[in-house]
Design a protein around this motif. Structure first.
Motif, short mmCIF file in Angstrom:
data_model
loop_
_atom_site.label_atom_id
_atom_site.label_comp_id
_atom_site.label_asym_id
_atom_site.label_seq_id
_atom_site.Cartn_x
_atom_site.Cartn_y
_atom_site.Cartn_z
N ASP A 12 0.82 -1.20 0.00
CA ASP A 12 0.00 0.00 0.00
C ASP A 12 0.86 1.26 0.00
N LYS A 13 2.17 1.09 0.18
CA LYS A 13 3.06 2.24 0.21
C LYS A 13 3.60 2.52 -1.19
N MET A 14 3.79 3.79 -1.48
CA MET A 14 4.25 4.22 -2.79
C MET A 14 5.78 4.14 -2.84
N ALA A 152 0.69 -0.18 -9.55
CA ALA A 152 0.07 0.49 -8.41
C ALA A 152 -0.22 -0.46 -7.26
N HIS A 155 -4.90 -0.63 -3.43
CA HIS A 155 -5.91 0.35 -3.06
C HIS A 155 -5.63 1.75 -3.61
N LYS A 156 -4.69 1.84 -4.56
CA LYS A 156 -4.39 3.14 -5.18
C LYS A 156 -4.39 3.05 -6.70
N ARG A 157 -5.06 2.05 -7.23
CA ARG A 157 -5.09 1.90 -8.69
C ARG A 157 -5.79 3.06 -9.37
N ARG A 159 -5.99 6.17 -8.36
CA ARG A 159 -5.11 7.34 -8.34
C ARG A 159 -3.98 7.19 -9.36
N PHE A 160 -3.33 6.02 -9.37
CA PHE A 160 -2.24 5.81 -10.32
C PHE A 160 -2.76 5.85 -11.76
N THR A 309 -8.90 9.34 -7.88
CA THR A 309 -8.61 9.22 -6.46
C THR A 309 -9.83 8.75 -5.66
N ASP A 312 -11.00 5.05 -5.60
CA ASP A 312 -10.37 4.11 -4.67
C ASP A 312 -11.13 4.00 -3.36
N TYR A 313 -12.01 4.97 -3.09
CA TYR A 313 -12.75 4.99 -1.83
C TYR A 313 -14.22 4.59 -2.00
#
Length: 457
Positions: A12-14, A152, A155-157, A159-160, A309, A312-313
């Motif tokens: 989950d970290k970039m 990605a 949980h950040k697909r 956004r990426f 963004t 993802d939520y």
């Protein structure tokens, strides 16, 4: 899966590499779409006079916009070729190839003699170069999207995936700003028509070198690296795609068609041509209109990032549904504001439409990537995107010009855009939200389950 690939896909970290990929995809896509939009804007502003003058103003405008649309017909071919290469040999190599092809075609357009110099050969060569741009654009999007999304965290697909999407409004900003600079400062008036229009095309050579250098430094997608290590790459990805997922390709294409129909009314040059036409109802100078388009592009840029963004939520599908509602409102607000002839209201109308376009565009990368299995993913998203561009955006500027000439009112264009938006809304409702589904080849069976609501496997 290799340790590095596992970290890239599941963490989950970039990571540093993920940031590098995000920046590389947005910069490369910006370069690619700058080239594409420079042509579309020039078609509405000057190509009707420089390459199609014998046809007259209205027919010349329609023919100029037709060259914009014809290139879209070759996007599927570019998508087929890129999909085959991308699913067999990797995402990165396709990105480099498409960037070079687009850049060289754009520079050649900047060097092309006009109809007055070489006669009918000028529009013929122009059309050939535009076809090459269409081939490049057909393969560009899928590679950039998968490089971003497959790198990605789970949980950040969204956004990426928004990063390559943001390259489109950034390309429009750069193209509109360059044209505004040329028409308003460096080569105003007849100087722009005579030679100033060439400078933005020739400037592409600088962007080509920058984009090429950036893309060559990016690592290959970890999902494809695993496919290559396992030697599970499909030898006939396109055949497998249409055998098992043909209906999904059509529905995904219809989703994008609603976005591209509205998007290309601006990026395809219709608004620029309609508002600046000296024989039309508004006859606004070129530079203020281009500035309005540039302002609207910033709204498109912002809403694209917001869309990716928030998906993802709240999920891809809910984000789309919000976007379609906003876009429909923008469609009905556009021409009542534009037709006032007021520059601030023209900008407002474009901004309202751009808000909805961005909300239905930023989420698309992740949504598309989660629809198709890993073995045919490049082919699936590229071909769906290319078909959607044909069904929606390819001839939208030409259709808009024809509708206004036949009906004498822009309400016909509003109805056309509203219809396309509603079709896309229905296509979206027919698909499941698969946010967070595993993307690697280990989960091919799960990915292959149909995301179409009325169809099960």
């Amino acid at each position: 899966m290799t340790t590095q690939a596992a970290v890239l896909v599941t963490s989950d970290k970039m990571t540093r590499e993920q940031r590098k990929v995000a920046y590389a995809t947005i910069i490369g896509t910006t370069v690619e779409w700058y080239d594409f939009f420079i042509y579309a804007a020039a078609a509405g502003l000057v190509f009707k006079d420089l390459f199609f003058a014998p046809a007259g103003n209205t027919i010349g405008t329609i023919l100029a916009f037709a060259t914009v649309g014809i290139s879209f017909l070759f996007r599927p071919l570019g998508a087929f070729l890129a999909g085959y290469l991308g699913d067999r040999y990797g995402r990165r190599i396709v990105l480099v190839m498409t960037l070079v092809l687009m850049g060289l075609a754009t520079v050649c357009i900047g060097l092309l003699p006009t109809y007055a110099s070489i006669g009918v050969a000028a529009p013929i060569i122009l059309l050939i170069l535009r076809i090459l741009q269409g081939l490049a654009a057909g393969g560009e999007w899928g590679g950039a999207v998968l490089l971003a999304v497959e790198h990605a965290p789970k949980h950040k697909r969204g956004r990426f995936g928004a990063f390559p999407q943001m390259g489109v409004p950034l390309g429009l900003i750069l193209a509109s700003a360059m044209l505004a600079l040329m028409t308003g400062v460096i080569t105003p008036g007849e100087a722009f028509v005579e030679w100033g229009w060439r400078i933005p095309f020739l400037f592409s050579i600088v962007l080509l070198f920058v984009g090429h250098w950036i893309r060559r430094t990016v690592d290959e997608s970890p999902v494809f690296e695993e496919i290559k290590q396992r030697k599970t790459a499909s030898k006939t990805p396109i055949r497998a795609l249409f055998k098992n997922h043909s209906l999904l390709v059509l529905l995904a294409a219809l989703v994008f068609a609603g976005n591209s129909a509205c998007g290309y009314m601006t990026t395809g040059g219709f608004i620029q041509s309609y508002a600046t036409n000296p024989n039309g109802p508004l006859a606004i100078p070129r530079t203020p209109v281009l500035i309005c388009v540039t302002i609207a592009s910033f709204v498109w840029l912002f809403s694209t990032f917001v869309s990716g963004t928030i998906s993802d939520y709240i999920g891809r599908k809910k984000t789309y549904l919000i976007g379609w509602a906003v876009q429909l409102g923008g469609v009905f607000a556009l021409f009542p504001l534009v037709n006032t002839g007021s520059i601030p209201l023209l900008a407002l109308g474009l901004c309202l439409l751009a808000l909805g376009i961005g909300l239905t565009y930023g989420v698309q990368s992740a949504f598309y990537s989660e629809l198709f299995p890993a073995s045919v993913r490049f082919s699936g998203i590229s071909i769906s995107y290319a078909l959607g561009a044909i069904l929606g955006g390819a001839f939208a500027p030409m259709i808009g010009t024809w509708l206004v000439s036949v009906t004498g009112t822009t309400w016909s264009v509003t109805i056309y855009l509203a219809t396309m938006t509603c079709i896309a809304l229905l296509a979206t409702l027919s698909l499941r939200d698969r946010s967070g589904i595993p993307l690697g080849p280990d989960h091919e069976e799960e990915q292959a389950k149909s995301p179409i609501l009325w169809k099960s496997q």
